[in-house]
Design a protein around this motif. Sequence first.
Motif, short mmCIF file in Angstrom:
data_model
loop_
_atom_site.label_atom_id
_atom_site.label_comp_id
_atom_site.label_asym_id
_atom_site.label_seq_id
_atom_site.Cartn_x
_atom_site.Cartn_y
_atom_site.Cartn_z
N THR A 146 108.29 130.53 96.74
CA THR A 146 107.46 130.28 95.56
C THR A 146 106.74 131.55 95.14
N ARG A 147 106.32 131.52 93.87
CA ARG A 147 105.57 132.64 93.29
C ARG A 147 104.38 132.06 92.53
N HIS A 148 103.21 132.73 92.63
CA HIS A 148 102.00 132.18 92.03
C HIS A 148 101.14 133.32 91.49
N THR A 149 100.60 133.13 90.31
CA THR A 149 99.61 134.06 89.78
C THR A 149 98.24 133.66 90.30
N TYR A 150 97.61 134.60 90.95
CA TYR A 150 96.31 134.32 91.58
C TYR A 150 95.34 135.41 91.18
N GLY A 151 94.31 135.04 90.43
CA GLY A 151 93.41 136.05 89.88
C GLY A 151 94.21 136.98 88.99
N THR A 152 94.10 138.26 89.23
CA THR A 152 94.89 139.23 88.46
C THR A 152 96.11 139.71 89.24
N GLY A 153 96.39 139.08 90.38
CA GLY A 153 97.52 139.48 91.20
C GLY A 153 98.55 138.38 91.34
N THR A 154 99.44 138.58 92.31
CA THR A 154 100.57 137.67 92.51
C THR A 154 100.72 137.38 93.99
N THR A 155 101.01 136.11 94.29
CA THR A 155 101.29 135.73 95.67
C THR A 155 102.66 135.09 95.76
N TRP A 156 103.32 135.32 96.89
CA TRP A 156 104.63 134.73 97.17
C TRP A 156 104.56 134.02 98.53
N TYR A 157 105.34 132.94 98.64
CA TYR A 157 105.42 132.23 99.91
C TYR A 157 106.88 132.01 100.26
N LEU A 158 107.25 132.41 101.49
CA LEU A 158 108.60 132.18 101.99
C LEU A 158 108.53 131.12 103.07
N ALA A 159 109.05 129.93 102.78
CA ALA A 159 108.96 128.80 103.69
C ALA A 159 110.17 128.71 104.61
N THR A 160 111.00 129.74 104.60
CA THR A 160 112.14 129.83 105.50
C THR A 160 112.41 131.31 105.73
N LEU A 161 113.37 131.61 106.59
CA LEU A 161 113.78 132.99 106.80
C LEU A 161 115.14 133.19 106.14
N PRO A 162 115.18 133.77 104.94
CA PRO A 162 116.47 133.98 104.28
C PRO A 162 117.35 134.93 105.08
#
Length: 670
Positions: A563-579
């Motif tokens: 997933t990708r998320h805009t948080y404040g003026t930055g960006t966060t990503w979450y990897l829920a598996t190991l590609p």
Amino acid sequence: MSRELKVPGIAYGGDYNPEQWPEEVWAEDMRLMGEAGVTMVSVNIFSWALLEPSEGEYDFSRLDRVLDMLYAHGIAADLATPTAAPPAWFFKAHPEALPVDRDGRTLSYGSRQTFCPSSPAYRTAALRITRELAARYADHPAVVMWHVHNEYGCHNAECHCDTSAAAFRRWLRAKYQDLPALNEAWGTTFWSQWYYDWDEVLPPRATGAVPNPAHRLDWRRFCSEELLSLYRAERDVLREAAPSIPATTNFMVMYNFDALDYWRWAPELDVVSNDHYLRSTDPESQIDIAMSGDLMRSLAGGPWLLMEHATGAVNWQPVNRAKTAGELRRNALAHVARGADGIAYFQWRAAKAGAEQWHSAMLPHAGTDSQIWRDVVQLGSDLRALAEVRGSTGTARTAIVWDWDARWALELPSQPSEQLRYLELVRSWYEPLWRAGVAVDFVRPDADLSSYRLVLAPGLYLVDDAGAANLTSFAEDGGTLVVGFHSGAVDANCHVRLGGYPGAFREALGVRTDELFPLLPGESVGLSGGGRGSLWSERVRLEGAEAVTTYTDGPLTGIPAVTRHTYGTGTTWYLATLPDTSTLGALLERIRTEAGVQAELEGVPAGVEAVRRRGTDADYLFLIDHTGQGAKVPVAADGVELLTGKPVTGGSSVLVPPGDVAVMREPRCT
């Protein structure tokens, strides 16, 4: 007071153990060290029994002659306190100082580091010999650095004896003040573990079922601190005698050692140094060298010393592989590329007897008519040519979060999957960045992140509130934060953060997980856009984030995996598996490109490592060929290839010979 190592250029040498050889050999050692270009050796590391043949009786005559001889030949001494190997007479007098394992067995002396770190008798004896050594050699002109002990915790990181138990309780009382606070922190209402008296608290000895994770975690913290207290005590004795001489002890930032929290240790050292050995089973050990070097540079906050590595095979793996043609040189210069201002080996002359007789050395059993010796002499010449590189630093705008508390906690029993291994997880994220030529630092969760554009947290299972706030603030203020699965799950006491996973990072990531689905060994799940995930999966619900990748098969089909998320003026990503490797590489390339993070040098052929050190007046670009084919690498500006002294014109290419190294001095980038 500034305590700097006063050895010019890139220091070069190794452990020197003349006591293993007749004195007539020493003159040959001096001559050959001169031929090899050796500038500093570590001496006296395991000489306690010879220096103090009985309690309070000293014989420094042999060490006097060795140090005088080294000084006469222009070779500096990194003089060690010999406290890693107490003599037999000490244990005969103090059998209570022997270590006890978690099963209650008292271990015998007869090797090294066979002492309890909490033993008062050991501390007294260690400080006594250290004080004698310091008083005698504080003003010796050969001595340029103190080498305190050797590889703290390598064999005795934990002792479960009653003396250690008492020391553990003192440490806990200082931390928690009272038993109710300890009971709360350890969650002792579970399994009737509540403590009513401090004397009821023991080390986590062998027991019938799974130990309390908070208990076990505090024990790991205590063990690291107990050994650190020994280092500080010896260092302080040395500083009192010689305030201007720097002190070090050799860390072990390598694949199989996790006993000490080096974030806590590093600020206590004047010079940060490391021992690093390769795994024979690792087909790409150059990645381990790079990752270890980046972590060491990060711990040191700049240049560091490689105190030990091997010219060839080691002696303690199931199969001890010799190094292939050119590997000795590549390995050493790769450490320099990652910030090492000194290159040293264990040891100078290969032993003919003892437990390490089959460990390689600078001067092997075969003598000077050997490939190792020729390579050692060549490396000495190379390091002289690179003298100006000393003091230059790294250039990273990307950081990976590394935390020993998180590592210890992740690998405790009763995790959702026993397949989780901290080092392997971090390396899986590091490797694509290494292949892309992206410079990386390692940071604590609570570090100053203002100089970075991209921060990765592959396995931050445990994170305290301050660390979590620091990382999420980095993203909120405009940075890019990437978090791996099972991160933020527990607090500093190993208590699960309630309300859904990934715990401390839910809001910043814009996701919520209500169930974990770890994968069985060999099992994988399909990912939209191609590729597969392994090791882990979880049921993620979007709470502001967007799905970048979803699962395409299994019980979580259609559920977000990345997933990708805009948080404040930055960006966060979450990897829920190991590609898988290529999928993770492509994902991290997208993420770093969006974050504005570039490779150190564009146009570098695959299999050629490009690393830059930044100096005051120039940059130094290291190019290392791991393909065995050689390569031509384009350069933008005029420079000089330091190993050959040849000028290189901007707009042309520098030639990296097959399996070899080139080092370009370039105009300093801003």
